[in-house]
Design a protein around this motif. Structure first.
Motif, PDB file in Angstrom:
ATOM      1  N   LEU A  21       0.831  -1.206   0.000  1.00  0.00           N
ATOM      2  CA  LEU A  21       0.000   0.000   0.000  1.00  0.00           C
ATOM      3  C   LEU A  21       0.864   1.253   0.000  1.00  0.00           C
ATOM      4  CD1 LEU A  21      -2.668   1.519   0.263  1.00  0.00           C
ATOM      5  CD2 LEU A  21      -2.555   1.142   2.734  1.00  0.00           C
ATOM      6  N   TRP A  22       1.858   1.300   0.874  1.00  0.00           N
ATOM      7  CA  TRP A  22       2.751   2.461   0.939  1.00  0.00           C
ATOM      8  C   TRP A  22       3.425   2.703  -0.413  1.00  0.00           C
ATOM      9  CZ3 TRP A  22       6.038   2.490   6.092  1.00  0.00           C
ATOM     10  CH2 TRP A  22       5.162   2.618   7.183  1.00  0.00           C
ATOM     11  N   THR A  23       3.982   1.637  -0.990  1.00  0.00           N
ATOM     12  CA  THR A  23       4.697   1.759  -2.255  1.00  0.00           C
ATOM     13  C   THR A  23       3.783   2.260  -3.368  1.00  0.00           C
ATOM     14  OG1 THR A  23       6.133  -0.072  -1.574  1.00  0.00           O
ATOM     15  CG2 THR A  23       6.173   0.546  -3.905  1.00  0.00           C
ATOM     16  N   SER A  24       2.575   1.719  -3.429  1.00  0.00           N
ATOM     17  CA  SER A  24       1.618   2.125  -4.458  1.00  0.00           C
ATOM     18  C   SER A  24       1.254   3.595  -4.327  1.00  0.00           C
ATOM     19  CB  SER A  24       0.352   1.269  -4.371  1.00  0.00           C
ATOM     20  OG  SER A  24       0.645  -0.095  -4.601  1.00  0.00           O
ATOM     21  N   LEU A  25       1.022   4.053  -3.122  1.00  0.00           N
ATOM     22  CA  LEU A  25       0.663   5.450  -2.907  1.00  0.00           C
ATOM     23  C   LEU A  25       1.803   6.385  -3.300  1.00  0.00           C
ATOM     24  CD1 LEU A  25      -1.226   5.184   0.497  1.00  0.00           C
ATOM     25  CD2 LEU A  25      -2.212   5.905  -1.680  1.00  0.00           C
ATOM     26  N   ILE A  26       3.024   5.987  -2.992  1.00  0.00           N
ATOM     27  CA  ILE A  26       4.172   6.821  -3.357  1.00  0.00           C
ATOM     28  C   ILE A  26       4.296   6.926  -4.873  1.00  0.00           C
ATOM     29  CG2 ILE A  26       6.698   6.995  -3.273  1.00  0.00           C
ATOM     30  CD1 ILE A  26       6.497   5.601  -0.484  1.00  0.00           C
ATOM     31  N   PHE A  27       4.152   5.797  -5.579  1.00  0.00           N
ATOM     32  CA  PHE A  27       4.230   5.813  -7.038  1.00  0.00           C
ATOM     33  C   PHE A  27       3.120   6.683  -7.632  1.00  0.00           C
ATOM     34  CE2 PHE A  27       7.670   3.011  -7.469  1.00  0.00           C
ATOM     35  CZ  PHE A  27       7.952   2.804  -8.819  1.00  0.00           C
ATOM     36  N   LYS A  28       1.909   6.550  -7.105  1.00  0.00           N
ATOM     37  CA  LYS A  28       0.805   7.359  -7.602  1.00  0.00           C
ATOM     38  C   LYS A  28       1.095   8.849  -7.411  1.00  0.00           C
ATOM     39  CE  LYS A  28      -2.925   3.983  -6.896  1.00  0.00           C
ATOM     40  NZ  LYS A  28      -3.514   3.961  -8.249  1.00  0.00           N
ATOM     41  N   THR A  29       1.685   9.188  -6.281  1.00  0.00           N
ATOM     42  CA  THR A  29       2.004  10.587  -5.991  1.00  0.00           C
ATOM     43  C   THR A  29       3.087  11.103  -6.930  1.00  0.00           C
ATOM     44  OG1 THR A  29       1.451  10.204  -3.654  1.00  0.00           O
ATOM     45  CG2 THR A  29       2.688  12.205  -4.182  1.00  0.00           C
ATOM     46  N   LEU A  30       4.122  10.309  -7.146  1.00  0.00           N
ATOM     47  CA  LEU A  30       5.212  10.714  -8.027  1.00  0.00           C
ATOM     48  C   LEU A  30       4.718  10.910  -9.456  1.00  0.00           C
ATOM     49  CD1 LEU A  30       8.031   8.345  -6.697  1.00  0.00           C
ATOM     50  CD2 LEU A  30       7.693  10.773  -6.169  1.00  0.00           C
ATOM     51  N   ARG A  31       3.848  10.009  -9.900  1.00  0.00           N
ATOM     52  CA  ARG A  31       3.289  10.157 -11.252  1.00  0.00           C
ATOM     53  C   ARG A  31       2.454  11.430 -11.360  1.00  0.00           C
ATOM     54  NH1 ARG A  31       0.978   4.521 -11.113  1.00  0.00           N
ATOM     55  NH2 ARG A  31       2.626   3.088 -11.719  1.00  0.00           N
ATOM     56  N   LYS A  32       1.624  11.667 -10.351  1.00  0.00           N
ATOM     57  CA  LYS A  32       0.742  12.835 -10.382  1.00  0.00           C
ATOM     58  C   LYS A  32       1.545  14.127 -10.365  1.00  0.00           C
ATOM     59  CE  LYS A  32      -3.319  14.772 -10.333  1.00  0.00           C
ATOM     60  NZ  LYS A  32      -4.221  14.635 -11.502  1.00  0.00           N
ATOM     61  N   MET A  33       2.695  14.114  -9.713  1.00  0.00           N
ATOM     62  CA  MET A  33       3.545  15.301  -9.636  1.00  0.00           C
ATOM     63  C   MET A  33       4.507  15.398 -10.818  1.00  0.00           C
ATOM     64  SD  MET A  33       4.452  15.405  -5.550  1.00  0.00           S
ATOM     65  CE  MET A  33       5.210  17.043  -5.671  1.00  0.00           C
ATOM     66  N   ASN A  34       4.409  14.428 -11.750  1.00  0.00           N
ATOM     67  CA  ASN A  34       5.274  14.414 -12.933  1.00  0.00           C
ATOM     68  C   ASN A  34       6.757  14.460 -12.574  1.00  0.00           C
ATOM     69  OD1 ASN A  34       3.090  14.422 -14.840  1.00  0.00           O
ATOM     70  ND2 ASN A  34       2.821  16.613 -14.424  1.00  0.00           N
ATOM     71  N   VAL A  35       7.126  13.674 -11.575  1.00  0.00           N
ATOM     72  CA  VAL A  35       8.529  13.608 -11.152  1.00  0.00           C
ATOM     73  C   VAL A  35       9.345  12.944 -12.258  1.00  0.00           C
ATOM     74  CG1 VAL A  35      10.125  12.618  -9.467  1.00  0.00           C
ATOM     75  CG2 VAL A  35       7.942  13.575  -8.712  1.00  0.00           C
ATOM     76  N   ARG A  36      10.465  13.539 -12.568  1.00  0.00           N
ATOM     77  CA  ARG A  36      11.318  13.062 -13.667  1.00  0.00           C
ATOM     78  C   ARG A  36      11.978  11.740 -13.314  1.00  0.00           C
ATOM     79  NH1 ARG A  36      16.662  13.486 -14.377  1.00  0.00           N
ATOM     80  NH2 ARG A  36      16.811  14.818 -12.522  1.00  0.00           N
ATOM     81  N   ARG A  37      12.076  10.864 -14.306  1.00  0.00           N
ATOM     82  CA  ARG A  37      12.826   9.617 -14.168  1.00  0.00           C
ATOM     83  C   ARG A  37      14.203   9.803 -14.798  1.00  0.00           C
ATOM     84  NH1 ARG A  37       9.851   4.582 -13.466  1.00  0.00           N
ATOM     85  NH2 ARG A  37       7.626   4.980 -13.249  1.00  0.00           N
ATOM     86  N   ASP A  38      15.249   9.282 -14.139  1.00  0.00           N
ATOM     87  CA  ASP A  38      16.599   9.367 -14.683  1.00  0.00           C
ATOM     88  C   ASP A  38      16.811   8.368 -15.805  1.00  0.00           C
ATOM     89  OD1 ASP A  38      17.210  11.343 -12.863  1.00  0.00           O
ATOM     90  OD2 ASP A  38      17.921   9.928 -11.362  1.00  0.00           O
ATOM     91  N   GLN A  39      16.102   7.238 -15.722  1.00  0.00           N
ATOM     92  CA  GLN A  39      16.223   6.213 -16.748  1.00  0.00           C
ATOM     93  C   GLN A  39      14.836   5.713 -17.101  1.00  0.00           C
ATOM     94  OE1 GLN A  39      18.999   3.057 -16.019  1.00  0.00           O
ATOM     95  NE2 GLN A  39      20.414   4.367 -14.889  1.00  0.00           N
ATOM     96  N   ALA A  40      14.677   5.389 -18.373  1.00  0.00           N
ATOM     97  CA  ALA A  40      13.410   4.806 -18.806  1.00  0.00           C
ATOM     98  C   ALA A  40      13.409   3.336 -18.429  1.00  0.00           C
ATOM     99  CB  ALA A  40      13.242   4.971 -20.313  1.00  0.00           C
ATOM    100  N   GLY A  41      12.309   2.844 -17.944  1.00  0.00           N
ATOM    101  CA  GLY A  41      12.230   1.453 -17.537  1.00  0.00           C
ATOM    102  C   GLY A  41      11.400   0.630 -18.490  1.00  0.00           C
ATOM    103  N   GLY A  42      10.989  -0.532 -17.994  1.00  0.00           N
ATOM    104  CA  GLY A  42      10.149  -1.398 -18.798  1.00  0.00           C
ATOM    105  C   GLY A  42       8.769  -0.791 -18.973  1.00  0.00           C
TER     106      GLY A  42
END
Length: 231
Positions: free
Chosen positions: A132-153
């Motif tokens: 649950l914690w991990t999912s909420l953090i990912f949802k928040t990062l996506r919503k805030m358009n946080v930049r990724r250093d590397q493209a993933g799968g």
């Protein structure tokens, strides 16, 4: 004025793995994660990783996953550092995975192998709490358009659920100047006004625990990203 009202029942249904209240309350368990002699190789490779670079990338990714697992344990074990500090360390560990290019699906898969903590094997409710914690953090990062250093799968994006609007509401409230105490106060007032059946008290308590814990996770994720932007 930002009206922050979230249906606890909808939020609880969205995380149907949270089968008991222990899943959303920080469990006190004294344990250290036991180093595993061997681990399953990462299924999802970073797009740019090849040959020796792939092995090095996988090693770095394994460290990131282990760090998330350890930070979760640290956040759940009383120690000299505050709960808030340990919680932010967990958020930063998940943020590192996000920036490294992990999809949420791949990260959750890898974390399933990190179930042992010293002599303690994480119980199902503790695994669900970490999920649950991990999912909420990912949802928040996506919503805030946080930049990724590397493209993933390739990311498998689930159908929007109650927590997507929940995360958006928290972020909007923070941008409007609300602190954590004020957000939680408005949630409490809204929830108390929406239920009047005394026989539902146990269910309301469970939903309130889901809401408080989830709010704290999203709020502190926003704080971590804001602190990085200011530094």
């Amino acid at each position: 004025r930002v009206l922050f009202v979230v249906s606890c029942a909808a939020a609880a249904r969205a995380v149907d793995t949270a089968a008991c209240a222990d899943c959303v309350a920080t469990r006190v368990f004294v344990a250290r994660r036991r180093a595993r002699s061997s681990r399953r190789a990462l299924t999802v490779r970073l797009a740019s990783a090849r040959g020796d670079g792939a092995r090095e990338a996988n090693g770095d990714s394994a460290k990131i996953v282990r760090n998330i697992a350890q930070c979760f344990v640290d956040a759940c074990v009383p120690g000299p550092r505050s709960y808030e500090e340990c919680l932010k360390d967990f958020i930063r560990a998940v943020l590192a995975a996000y920036r490294k290019g992990f999809s949420l699906t791949a990260l959750q898969f890898e974390l399933q192998a990190e179930r042992d903590a010293g002599t303690h094997r994480l119980a199902q409710d503790e695994l669900e709490l970490r999920t649950l914690w991990t999912s909420l953090i990912f949802k928040t990062l996506r919503k805030m358009n946080v930049r990724r250093d590397q493209a993933g799968g390739e990311e498998l994006v689930a159908v929007p659920d109650a927590f997507d609007s929940f995360v958006a509401g928290i972020i909007s409230a923070v941008k409007s100047g609300y602190d954590l105490a004020r957000i939680q106060l408005e949630q409490s007032v809204a929830n108390n006004s929406n239920t009047d059946n005394a026989s539902d008290q146990g269910r309301r308590n469970f939903e309130a625990a889901v809401l408080r814990q989830s709010t704290r996770i999203v709020y502190n994720t926003v704080a971590v990203i804001s602190d990085e932007a200011d530094s």
